[in-house]
Motif scaffolding. Structure first.
Motif, PDB file in Angstrom:
ATOM      1  N   ASP A 198       0.850  -1.194   0.000  1.00 45.27           N
ATOM      2  CA  ASP A 198       0.000   0.000   0.000  1.00 45.27           C
ATOM      3  C   ASP A 198       0.884   1.242   0.000  1.00 45.27           C
ATOM      4  OD1 ASP A 198      -2.125   1.715   0.104  1.00 45.27           O
ATOM      5  OD2 ASP A 198      -2.669   1.289   2.185  1.00 45.27           O
ATOM      6  N   PRO A 199       1.537   1.541  -1.128  1.00 45.34           N
ATOM      7  CA  PRO A 199       2.497   2.646  -1.175  1.00 45.34           C
ATOM      8  C   PRO A 199       1.884   4.021  -0.942  1.00 45.34           C
ATOM      9  CG  PRO A 199       2.049   1.807  -3.386  1.00 45.34           C
ATOM     10  CD  PRO A 199       1.420   0.856  -2.427  1.00 45.34           C
ATOM     11  N   ASN A 200       0.556   4.143  -1.111  1.00 43.99           N
ATOM     12  CA  ASN A 200      -0.108   5.426  -0.885  1.00 43.99           C
ATOM     13  C   ASN A 200      -0.800   5.486   0.472  1.00 43.99           C
ATOM     14  OD1 ASN A 200       0.639   6.259  -3.477  1.00 43.99           O
ATOM     15  ND2 ASN A 200      -1.192   5.336  -4.385  1.00 43.99           N
ATOM     16  N   GLY A 201      -0.545   4.470   1.314  1.00 48.67           N
ATOM     17  CA  GLY A 201      -1.198   4.407   2.612  1.00 48.67           C
ATOM     18  C   GLY A 201      -0.588   5.352   3.629  1.00 48.67           C
ATOM     19  N   LYS A 202      -1.262   5.444   4.770  1.00 47.36           N
ATOM     20  CA  LYS A 202      -0.815   6.362   5.822  1.00 47.36           C
ATOM     21  C   LYS A 202       0.543   5.958   6.389  1.00 47.36           C
ATOM     22  CE  LYS A 202      -4.429   6.072   8.516  1.00 47.36           C
ATOM     23  NZ  LYS A 202      -5.332   6.379   9.668  1.00 47.36           N
ATOM     24  N   ALA A 203       0.735   4.671   6.628  1.00 48.10           N
ATOM     25  CA  ALA A 203       2.007   4.207   7.207  1.00 48.10           C
ATOM     26  C   ALA A 203       3.155   4.455   6.242  1.00 48.10           C
ATOM     27  CB  ALA A 203       1.923   2.728   7.568  1.00 48.10           C
ATOM     28  N   ALA A 204       2.930   4.177   4.953  1.00 46.00           N
ATOM     29  CA  ALA A 204       3.973   4.389   3.945  1.00 46.00           C
ATOM     30  C   ALA A 204       4.356   5.858   3.868  1.00 46.00           C
ATOM     31  CB  ALA A 204       3.503   3.887   2.587  1.00 46.00           C
ATOM     32  N   GLY A 205       3.367   6.741   3.924  1.00 47.47           N
ATOM     33  CA  GLY A 205       3.650   8.176   3.902  1.00 47.47           C
ATOM     34  C   GLY A 205       4.500   8.609   5.078  1.00 47.47           C
ATOM     35  N   CYS A 206       4.211   8.063   6.251  1.00 41.61           N
ATOM     36  CA  CYS A 206       4.980   8.405   7.449  1.00 41.61           C
ATOM     37  C   CYS A 206       6.429   7.929   7.334  1.00 41.61           C
ATOM     38  CB  CYS A 206       4.333   7.786   8.681  1.00 41.61           C
ATOM     39  SG  CYS A 206       2.726   8.499   9.110  1.00 41.61           S
ATOM     40  N   ILE A 207       6.625   6.718   6.823  1.00 39.37           N
ATOM     41  CA  ILE A 207       7.979   6.185   6.671  1.00 39.37           C
ATOM     42  C   ILE A 207       8.787   7.047   5.702  1.00 39.37           C
ATOM     43  CG2 ILE A 207       9.293   4.258   5.691  1.00 39.37           C
ATOM     44  CD1 ILE A 207       8.371   3.631   8.474  1.00 39.37           C
ATOM     45  N   GLN A 208       8.173   7.460   4.615  1.00 39.75           N
ATOM     46  CA  GLN A 208       8.881   8.307   3.662  1.00 39.75           C
ATOM     47  C   GLN A 208       9.239   9.649   4.277  1.00 39.75           C
ATOM     48  OE1 GLN A 208       7.699   6.781  -0.743  1.00 39.75           O
ATOM     49  NE2 GLN A 208       6.404   8.356   0.110  1.00 39.75           N
ATOM     50  N   HIS A 209       8.362  10.166   5.092  1.00 44.17           N
ATOM     51  CA  HIS A 209       8.639  11.427   5.774  1.00 44.17           C
ATOM     52  C   HIS A 209       9.815  11.276   6.738  1.00 44.17           C
ATOM     53  CE1 HIS A 209       7.645  15.452   7.229  1.00 44.17           C
ATOM     54  NE2 HIS A 209       7.878  14.990   8.441  1.00 44.17           N
ATOM     55  N   ILE A 210       9.879  10.136   7.417  1.00 42.71           N
ATOM     56  CA  ILE A 210      10.978   9.885   8.344  1.00 42.71           C
ATOM     57  C   ILE A 210      12.309   9.831   7.602  1.00 42.71           C
ATOM     58  CG2 ILE A 210      12.007   8.079   9.814  1.00 42.71           C
ATOM     59  CD1 ILE A 210       9.134   7.538  10.839  1.00 42.71           C
ATOM     60  N   VAL A 211      12.342   9.135   6.463  1.00 38.05           N
ATOM     61  CA  VAL A 211      13.568   9.091   5.665  1.00 38.05           C
ATOM     62  C   VAL A 211      13.925  10.488   5.163  1.00 38.05           C
ATOM     63  CG1 VAL A 211      14.565   8.267   3.487  1.00 38.05           C
ATOM     64  CG2 VAL A 211      13.388   6.674   5.006  1.00 38.05           C
ATOM     65  N   GLY A 212      12.910  11.265   4.798  1.00 34.95           N
ATOM     66  CA  GLY A 212      13.157  12.641   4.389  1.00 34.95           C
ATOM     67  C   GLY A 212      13.832  13.449   5.481  1.00 34.95           C
TER      68      GLY A 212
END
Length: 300
Positions: free
Chosen positions: A257-271
């Motif tokens: 689920d690349p557009n899911g809430k958890a995926a968004g949070c992980i990408q933000h953390i890497v950012g």
């Protein structure tokens, strides 16, 4: 243990000394960033965070290896849906080299599987740890190495914590998890004499930005007041039904689920870790912009 941690730092951080510049830099050629992921207790989603962080790093073009350093209850290969023929048990027993147990995945990252079910090697002897650390040179071609440690604090975990560039402590809103997160931070502060140790906190499975902020401030304030230790709030991961669903399917939620809430949070953390901003049309980018508009910063 301090000597071994120092050796691990020298091997993995590719330090170049004036006395022997070719010995280190000539072998490795570049600096590898080490991220150690730890937790005070099991069941907080540490392995899920580790593997999906790796996938988020791969999305920005990094070569990533996830090392499952849980030498008793390994799970990285499980959440990736892989059954390795060889793992760290064979490396520690000198039956295989690290290079021989590195596995390619379908998701653009590599993993080194841990040794599940071998309780006798959960705490290595000094000789075994020394040999194991030497084998880690085989991972130095990566840009990022994410080390998924066992829950709690063993001598193995402390070695990886002390040698890391970034140490991510994962917890959840559960009172026992919060208490154990402070517990591991306290032990780290007691056992590791490193004023530059970079500890960062991730709150997993939260219902809201407010909940994450409240929990993080509690841990950070207590650590500062009683341990005189600085802990940074890195971010949070929303409670998301796609996460347990992906675990059952043995597919990382960044893929399922690349557009899911958890995926968004992980990408933000890497950012935040890389000091970059994700820019995507729709999908996660739209999701993050909505969060920023409705709830303020993801990490404030």
């Amino acid at each position: 243990m301090e000597d071994q941690a120092e050796k691990l730092r020298e091997i993995m951080k590719n330090r170049q000394s004036p006395e022997s510049p070719n010995e280190i830099q000539g072998v490795f050629g570049k600096k590898t960033k080490i991220i150690t992921v730890a937790s005070g207790k099991g069941g907080v989603g540490k392995t899920n965070v580790s593997t999906n962080l790796a996938l988020a790093y791969a999305k920005i073009g990094k070569k990533v290896i996830v090392l499952d350093a849980d030498l008793g209850l390994a799970n990285v290969n499980v959440v990736m849906g892989m059954i390795p023929k060889y793992n760290l048990y064979h490396v520690i027993r000198k039956q295989k080299t690290m290079k021989e147990v590195i596995l390619d995945t379908d998701y653009g990252i590599q993993i080194v599987a841990g040794a599940s079910g071998f309780s006798k090697i959960a705490n290595l002897t000094d000789e075994e740890r020394e040999s194991f650390i030497t084998e880690l040179t085989e991972l130095s071609s990566a840009d990022i190495i994410i080390i998924d440690t066992s829950a709690g604090v063993s001598s193995n975990v402390l070695s990886f914590v002390e040698a890391a560039d970034e140490v991510l402590i994962v917890t959840t809103p559960e009172p026992t998890a919060i208490t154990d997160a402070y517990g591991i931070i306290k032990i780290i502060s007691t056992e590791i004499d490193d004023l530059d140790l970079d500890l960062k906190l991730i709150i997993n499975r939260v219902a809201s930005v407010t909940e994450a902020k409240k929990i993080s401030q509690r841990v950070i304030n207590i650590a500062g007041q009683f341990l005189n230790l600085k802990v940074d709030y890195l971010g949070f991961v929303y409670e998301d039904p796609s996460v347990p669903s992906s675990v059952r399917k043995q597919i990382p939620f960044m893929v399922a689920d690349p557009n899911g809430k958890a995926a968004g949070c992980i990408q933000h953390i890497v950012g935040r870790l890389e000091n970059i901003e994700y820019r995507e049309g729709g999908g996660v980018g739209k999701f993050i912009r909505k969060l920023l508009g409705k709830e303020g910063s993801l990490t404030t």
